[in-house]
Design a protein around this motif. Structure first.
Motif, PDB file in Angstrom:
ATOM      1  N   TYR A   1       0.859  -1.170   0.000  1.00 58.87           N
ATOM      2  CA  TYR A   1       0.000   0.000   0.000  1.00 58.87           C
ATOM      3  C   TYR A   1       0.902   1.229   0.000  1.00 58.87           C
ATOM      4  CZ  TYR A   1      -3.203  -3.526   1.928  1.00 58.87           C
ATOM      5  OH  TYR A   1      -3.943  -4.663   2.142  1.00 58.87           O
ATOM      6  N   ARG A   2       0.338   2.378  -0.342  1.00 59.69           N
ATOM      7  CA  ARG A   2       1.139   3.591  -0.279  1.00 59.69           C
ATOM      8  C   ARG A   2       0.257   4.766   0.110  1.00 59.69           C
ATOM      9  NH1 ARG A   2       2.604   4.758  -6.689  1.00 59.69           N
ATOM     10  NH2 ARG A   2       0.582   5.667  -7.263  1.00 59.69           N
ATOM     11  N   GLN A   3       0.904   5.767   0.676  1.00 57.17           N
ATOM     12  CA  GLN A   3       0.203   6.989   1.048  1.00 57.17           C
ATOM     13  C   GLN A   3       1.043   8.171   0.605  1.00 57.17           C
ATOM     14  OE1 GLN A   3      -0.895   7.353   5.202  1.00 57.17           O
ATOM     15  NE2 GLN A   3      -2.487   8.834   4.695  1.00 57.17           N
TER      16      GLN A   3
ATOM     17  N   LYS B   1      -2.830  12.630   0.825  1.00 52.93           N
ATOM     18  CA  LYS B   1      -3.797  11.709   0.239  1.00 52.93           C
ATOM     19  C   LYS B   1      -4.026  10.511   1.152  1.00 52.93           C
ATOM     20  CE  LYS B   1      -2.821  12.849  -4.605  1.00 52.93           C
ATOM     21  NZ  LYS B   1      -2.500  12.301  -5.940  1.00 52.93           N
ATOM     22  N   ALA B   2      -5.110   9.814   0.905  1.00 54.34           N
ATOM     23  CA  ALA B   2      -5.407   8.616   1.674  1.00 54.34           C
ATOM     24  C   ALA B   2      -4.495   7.467   1.246  1.00 54.34           C
ATOM     25  CB  ALA B   2      -6.868   8.221   1.478  1.00 54.34           C
ATOM     26  N   ARG B   3      -4.314   6.542   2.150  1.00 56.30           N
ATOM     27  CA  ARG B   3      -3.527   5.344   1.809  1.00 56.30           C
ATOM     28  C   ARG B   3      -4.281   4.556   0.746  1.00 56.30           C
ATOM     29  NH1 ARG B   3      -0.398   3.199   6.613  1.00 56.30           N
ATOM     30  NH2 ARG B   3      -2.440   3.470   7.626  1.00 56.30           N
ATOM     31  N   GLU B   4      -3.542   4.015  -0.232  1.00 55.79           N
ATOM     32  CA  GLU B   4      -4.175   3.259  -1.306  1.00 55.79           C
ATOM     33  C   GLU B   4      -3.456   1.934  -1.521  1.00 55.79           C
ATOM     34  OE1 GLU B   4      -3.966   5.540  -4.928  1.00 55.79           O
ATOM     35  OE2 GLU B   4      -1.790   5.754  -4.837  1.00 55.79           O
ATOM     36  N   TRP B   5      -4.208   0.994  -2.033  1.00 54.01           N
ATOM     37  CA  TRP B   5      -3.668  -0.315  -2.334  1.00 54.01           C
ATOM     38  C   TRP B   5      -2.842  -0.263  -3.609  1.00 54.01           C
ATOM     39  CZ3 TRP B   5      -5.310  -3.124  -6.726  1.00 54.01           C
ATOM     40  CH2 TRP B   5      -4.768  -4.418  -6.822  1.00 54.01           C
TER      41      TRP B   5
ATOM     42  N   ALA C   1      -2.630  -2.647  -8.958  1.00 53.02           N
ATOM     43  CA  ALA C   1      -3.418  -1.479  -9.295  1.00 53.02           C
ATOM     44  C   ALA C   1      -3.040  -1.033 -10.704  1.00 53.02           C
ATOM     45  CB  ALA C   1      -3.153  -0.366  -8.291  1.00 53.02           C
TER      46      ALA C   1
END
Length: 114
Positions: A37-39, A43-47, A60
């Motif tokens: 995951y990354r943030q 921004k919100a954390r995303e997969w 992704a």
């Protein structure tokens, strides 16, 4: 208690590569899908990617073809090979189970800049 320790981040120029590692303590790997995951700032954390216990991967769309996730269950470790990095990839990267059921590690900072 499960502990996740990410490493391998750093500063890289656009187009460059990095290989992230995530080592887990505790019985988290066995039979579990693992993910990156990354943030990004603000921004919100995303997969980013998932690898199943048997090694199947999904990504992704924004990293497909550039990132490769792998794992070694005997070493309780997952990796993320990142190629063709762009400034939009700048973020703190984390690993965890998929779905997330435990605490997050500290993450590893990836900065893509010239």
């Amino acid at each position: 208690q499960v502990q996740l320790v990410e490493s391998g981040g750093g500063l890289v120029e656009p187009g460059g590569s990095l290989r992230l590692s995530c080592a887990a303590s505790g019985n988290i790997f066995s039979g579990n899908d693992m993910g990156w995951y990354r943030q990004a700032p603000g921004k919100a954390r995303e997969w980013v990617a998932t690898i199943s216990s048997s090694g199947n991967t999904i990504y992704a769309d924004f990293v497909k073809g550039r990132f490769t996730m792998s794992r070694d269950n005997a070493k309780n470790t997952v990796w993320l090979q990142m190629n063709s990095l762009t400034p939009e990839d700048t973020a703190v990267f984390y690993c965890n189970t998929v779905p997330v059921v435990g605490p997050w590690g500290q993450g590893t900072q990836v900065t893509v800049s010239s």
